[in-house]
Scaffold this active site. Structure first.
Site, PDB file in Angstrom:
ATOM      1  N   PHE A 149       0.718  -1.189   0.133  1.00  0.00           N
ATOM      2  CA  PHE A 149       0.297   0.206  -0.219  1.00  0.00           C
ATOM      3  C   PHE A 149       0.725   1.730   0.191  1.00  0.00           C
ATOM      4  O   PHE A 149       0.816   2.461  -0.810  1.00  0.00           O
ATOM      5  CB  PHE A 149      -0.776  -0.119   0.840  1.00  0.00           C
ATOM      6  N   LYS A 173      -1.153  -6.490  -8.897  1.00  0.00           N
ATOM      7  CA  LYS A 173      -2.410  -6.851  -8.388  1.00  0.00           C
ATOM      8  C   LYS A 173      -2.113  -5.391  -7.194  1.00  0.00           C
ATOM      9  O   LYS A 173      -1.213  -5.953  -6.164  1.00  0.00           O
ATOM     10  CB  LYS A 173      -2.252  -8.368  -7.862  1.00  0.00           C
ATOM     11  N   GLU A 176      -5.055  -3.629  -1.761  1.00  0.00           N
ATOM     12  CA  GLU A 176      -6.314  -3.596  -1.638  1.00  0.00           C
ATOM     13  C   GLU A 176      -6.716  -2.313  -1.180  1.00  0.00           C
ATOM     14  O   GLU A 176      -8.011  -1.744  -0.864  1.00  0.00           O
ATOM     15  CB  GLU A 176      -7.087  -4.300  -1.019  1.00  0.00           C
ATOM     16  N   ARG A 177      -5.751  -1.891  -0.063  1.00  0.00           N
ATOM     17  CA  ARG A 177      -5.901  -0.801   0.465  1.00  0.00           C
ATOM     18  C   ARG A 177      -5.773   0.871  -0.277  1.00  0.00           C
ATOM     19  O   ARG A 177      -6.435   1.721   0.554  1.00  0.00           O
ATOM     20  CB  ARG A 177      -5.413  -0.512   1.665  1.00  0.00           C
ATOM     21  N   CYS A 281       9.622   1.390   3.191  1.00  0.00           N
ATOM     22  CA  CYS A 281      10.358   0.903   3.656  1.00  0.00           C
ATOM     23  C   CYS A 281      11.334   1.103   3.396  1.00  0.00           C
ATOM     24  O   CYS A 281      12.389   0.089   4.379  1.00  0.00           O
ATOM     25  CB  CYS A 281      10.157  -0.300   2.307  1.00  0.00           C
ATOM     26  N   GLU A 382       8.470  -4.078  12.907  1.00  0.00           N
ATOM     27  CA  GLU A 382       9.594  -2.814  11.879  1.00  0.00           C
ATOM     28  C   GLU A 382       7.847  -2.643  12.545  1.00  0.00           C
ATOM     29  O   GLU A 382       6.668  -2.593  12.214  1.00  0.00           O
ATOM     30  CB  GLU A 382       8.927  -3.687  10.175  1.00  0.00           C
TER      31      GLU A 382
HETATM   32  P1  NAD Z   1       1.524  -6.855   3.146  1.00  0.00           P
HETATM   33  O1  NAD Z   1       3.294  -7.665   3.041  1.00  0.00           O
HETATM   34  O2  NAD Z   1       0.146  -6.658   4.152  1.00  0.00           O
HETATM   35  O3  NAD Z   1       0.984  -6.687   1.651  1.00  0.00           O
HETATM   36  C1  NAD Z   1       1.384  -6.653   0.100  1.00  0.00           C
HETATM   37  C2  NAD Z   1       0.928  -7.130  -0.949  1.00  0.00           C
HETATM   38  O4  NAD Z   1       0.587  -8.829  -0.192  1.00  0.00           O
HETATM   39  C3  NAD Z   1      -0.658  -6.685  -0.917  1.00  0.00           C
HETATM   40  O5  NAD Z   1      -1.358  -6.790  -2.102  1.00  0.00           O
HETATM   41  C4  NAD Z   1      -1.396  -8.034   0.151  1.00  0.00           C
HETATM   42  O6  NAD Z   1      -2.947  -7.872  -0.362  1.00  0.00           O
HETATM   43  C5  NAD Z   1      -1.022  -9.559  -0.543  1.00  0.00           C
HETATM   44  N1  NAD Z   1      -0.999 -10.207   0.881  1.00  0.00           N
HETATM   45  C6  NAD Z   1      -1.283  -9.364   1.965  1.00  0.00           C
HETATM   46  N2  NAD Z   1      -1.834  -9.791   3.114  1.00  0.00           N
HETATM   47  C7  NAD Z   1      -1.765 -11.346   2.209  1.00  0.00           C
HETATM   48  C8  NAD Z   1      -1.274 -13.083   2.085  1.00  0.00           C
HETATM   49  N3  NAD Z   1      -1.600 -13.455   3.536  1.00  0.00           N
HETATM   50  N4  NAD Z   1      -1.350 -13.864   1.445  1.00  0.00           N
HETATM   51  C9  NAD Z   1      -1.580 -13.259   0.151  1.00  0.00           C
HETATM   52  N5  NAD Z   1      -0.567 -11.972   0.227  1.00  0.00           N
HETATM   53  C10 NAD Z   1      -0.832 -11.283   0.921  1.00  0.00           C
HETATM   54  O7  NAD Z   1       2.559  -5.259   2.956  1.00  0.00           O
HETATM   55  P2  NAD Z   1       1.730  -4.168   3.285  1.00  0.00           P
HETATM   56  O8  NAD Z   1       0.982  -3.669   4.154  1.00  0.00           O
HETATM   57  O9  NAD Z   1       0.866  -3.780   2.144  1.00  0.00           O
HETATM   58  O10 NAD Z   1       3.224  -2.973   2.945  1.00  0.00           O
HETATM   59  C11 NAD Z   1       4.006  -2.590   4.155  1.00  0.00           C
HETATM   60  C12 NAD Z   1       5.013  -3.309   4.272  1.00  0.00           C
HETATM   61  O11 NAD Z   1       5.620  -3.679   2.827  1.00  0.00           O
HETATM   62  C13 NAD Z   1       5.759  -2.924   5.051  1.00  0.00           C
HETATM   63  O12 NAD Z   1       6.674  -4.398   5.254  1.00  0.00           O
HETATM   64  C14 NAD Z   1       6.891  -2.320   4.257  1.00  0.00           C
HETATM   65  O13 NAD Z   1       8.389  -2.869   4.284  1.00  0.00           O
HETATM   66  C15 NAD Z   1       7.689  -2.982   3.283  1.00  0.00           C
HETATM   67  N6  NAD Z   1       7.874  -2.718   1.539  1.00  0.00           N
HETATM   68  C16 NAD Z   1       8.960  -3.419   1.316  1.00  0.00           C
HETATM   69  C17 NAD Z   1       9.855  -2.731   0.145  1.00  0.00           C
HETATM   70  C18 NAD Z   1      10.782  -2.635  -0.230  1.00  0.00           C
HETATM   71  O14 NAD Z   1      11.359  -2.671  -1.347  1.00  0.00           O
HETATM   72  N7  NAD Z   1      12.169  -3.922   0.492  1.00  0.00           N
HETATM   73  C19 NAD Z   1       8.758  -1.442  -0.161  1.00  0.00           C
HETATM   74  C20 NAD Z   1       7.590  -0.558   0.094  1.00  0.00           C
HETATM   75  C21 NAD Z   1       7.119  -1.650   1.209  1.00  0.00           C
END
Ligand code: NAD
Length: 496
Positions: A149, A173, A176-177, A281, A382
């Site tokens: 998100f 994909k 969804e937020r 991140c 985190e």
């Molecule tokens: P998230 O892991 O909750 O969601 C990421 C994606 O995974 C979304 O599209 C979501 O729909 C999907 N998802 C969520 N739960 C799932 C499940 N149980 N099974 C399969 N798919 C699922 O992350 P978020 O809260 O949207 O974003 C924040 C996180 O992303 C933080 O941990 C941040 O550090 C990380 N991030 C990392 C980078 C990087 O470059 N390393 C960059 C941006 C964000």
């Protein structure tokens, strides 16, 4: 109430989806839309359309691809503010920050506009008598991106400009937020002349993600999100024979040495910790101060933290907006509580912040916690909110040990005037992206982005040369045209 649809086979569609998820305006706390959550059959329709599109797109000339990429670049550039407004209304970040996000994504589109140069292969003349060899790279086919998100425009743009420029078709994909902006991007691609099915958007949750990971028609998956999900995506995707790059979460440390310019360091640390409400991140969430640097820094940093203007992202006076959901706010407040319980000294407290006129918004104020140790929950987790933990170290070696013991390895920074200390830090730290007096060292598009340790699963970082490698596979051709005096041999071929 608006229902946000998918973009499949060149049009907005509901497909077979019946389940939905609420999309909030974090500044007001109000639900402003519902987004459809795809079923496996919706993912399958997108894969079918992408497969048909790949037959033509994978064979398209570099000049045709770049013409479309340049047109897309112009459209994103001219609609930057509109894109930023959609981000702000669903994510919460301030508009100027959202504009910056679009700009950083656009840089990857610009990199992709130069794909003919980047894709040039190698040629070796006369590797054996009358034999030449050359290498070139071809696309993988249908590829997918699953994104978080916190950067709804920039993170997908780390992926699809390069995937599409190298001849693949791409299914996004998004989170969804904050899903709306991806639909606007799909419209811009169509306006730029990209053929139907080359870029598609499927909204959804775990069901859609699992359908992507299970689909035999998808060759590769790029993921960015939290570490537990990144690890799951990598395991399941690779078990199903896909190429996977999965970027995970982070705990980014800054080290402040006593010789640093403390005013500069405090200013930049406040921006790096509280910009985008800490939901980056690459946000700095822990600062390790060395020796007397701690007290020197905190005297200034406390003041900077209190000066941050917190308010709705659409308000030009705001430096920092709300966090993305009420659940995120409650989790962040809970982690600050735990830091206090476990012996941290709360020097600036963002809990209970109320923004007048936006009482229902998901706000948490900037928070500074001193005397944090690696054992505390607020350090181990985190936080992904506007919370800066301060740890104390005796010397630079101890600071490096603290950071290297942390499971994450995304970004880090050092503040110092001492070249030798900076060099020691850069060489000794087990982190993928390092800043020297640069607190948020997000690499430019022509370098690659990615961390180490639990911040990444898979071999390839995103964008730059690594992105091109991820989305292509190499062919090496060995050719001979003069065959007159060549005798066949049963021995291993060697050069003659
Ligand atoms: P998230 O892991 O909750 O969601 C990421 C994606 O995974 C979304 O599209 C979501 O729909 C999907 N998802 C969520 N739960 C799932 C499940 N149980 N099974 C399969 N798919 C699922 O992350 P978020 O809260 O949207 O974003 C924040 C996180 O992303 C933080 O941990 C941040 O550090 C990380 N991030 C990392 C980078 C990087 O470059 N390393 C960059 C941006 C964000």
């Amino acid at each position: 109430m608006t229902t946000i649809q998918h973009w499949i086979d060149g049009a907005a569609t509901s497909g077979d989806s019946t389940r939905t998820s609420q999309v909030f305006n974090p500044a007001t706390g109000a639900v402003q839309a519902d987004v459809l959550l795809a079923e496996a059959s919706d993912v399958d329709r997108a894969v079918q359309a992408a497969t048909v599109a790949f037959d033509e797109w994978g064979q398209s000339s570099l000049s045709r691809r770049t013409k479309i990429l340049f047109a897309f670049r112009e459209l994103v550039n001219s609609r930057q503010r509109e894109l930023a407004e959609v981000i702000t209304d669903e994510h919460g970040k301030v508009l100027s920050d959202a504009m910056g996000e679009v700009q950083r994504g656009l840089e990857v589109v610009e990199f992709a506009c130069g794909i003919p140069q980047v894709l040039k292969g190698d040629y070796s003349d006369q590797v054996s008598t009358d034999v030449d060899s050359y290498t070139f790279r071809q696309p993988l086919g249908v590829v997918a991106g699953i994104t978080p998100f916190n950067f709804p425009v920039m993170v997908p743009m780390w992926m699809y400009p390069i995937a599409i420029a190298t001849g693949n078709t791409f299914i996004l994909k998004p989170s969804e937020r904050d899903p709306s902006v991806s639909m606007l991007i799909a419209e811009l691609w169509a306006e730029a002349g990209l053929p139907t099915g080359v870029f598609q958007v499927v909204h959804g949750d775990k069901s859609a993600v699992d359908a992507i990971l299970n689909h035999p028609g998808i060759a590769a998956v790029s993921f960015v999100g939290s570490t537990p999900i990144a690890s799951y995506i990598h395991q399941r995707g690779t078990a199903n024979g896909k190429r996977v790059q999965a970027l995970g979460g982070a705990k980014n440390h800054a080290v402040v040495l006593p010789d640093a310019d403390m005013e500069f360091a405090a200013n930049h640390l406040a921006a790096a910790a509280f910009g985008s409400a800490g939901e980056r991140c690459m946000a700095i969430s822990a600062t390790v101060t060395v020796g007397p640097a701690g007290d020197m820094l905190l005297d200034i940093l406390d003041k900077k933290a209190r000066e941050v203007r917190v308010g709705p992202g659409r308000n030009a006076e705001s430096d920092m907006g709300p966090v993305v959901t009420a659940a995120a706010r409650d989790r962040i407040v809970g982690l600050i509580d735990s830091g206090e319980r476990e012996g941290g000294e709360i020097r600036v407290d963002g809990r209970g912040l109320v923004v007048p006129g936006h009482e229902e918004g998901f706000f948490v104020g900037p928070t500074v916690i001193d005397q944090v140790t690696p054992q505390m929950e607020v350090y181990r987790e985190e936080v992904f909110g506007p919370v800066l933990s301060v740890l104390r170290a005796k010397n630079i070696d101890e600071a490096i040990s603290i950071i290297n013991a942390n499971p994450y390895g995304n970004g880090t920074a050092i503040f110092t005037e001492h070249g030798g200390a900076a060099r020691k830090f850069v060489r000794g730290i087990n982190v993928g992206m390092i800043g020297v007096n640069v607190p948020v060292p997000v690499p430019m598009a022509f370098h690659s982005f990615g961390g180490w340790k639990s911040s990444i699963f898979g071999d390839h970082h995103v964008h730059g040369a690594e992105g091109v490698r991820f989305y292509t596979q190499a062919k090496v051709v060995t050719q001979r045209w003069a065959t007159d005096d060549v005798t066949a041999s049963f021995d291993m071929p060697t050069a003659r």
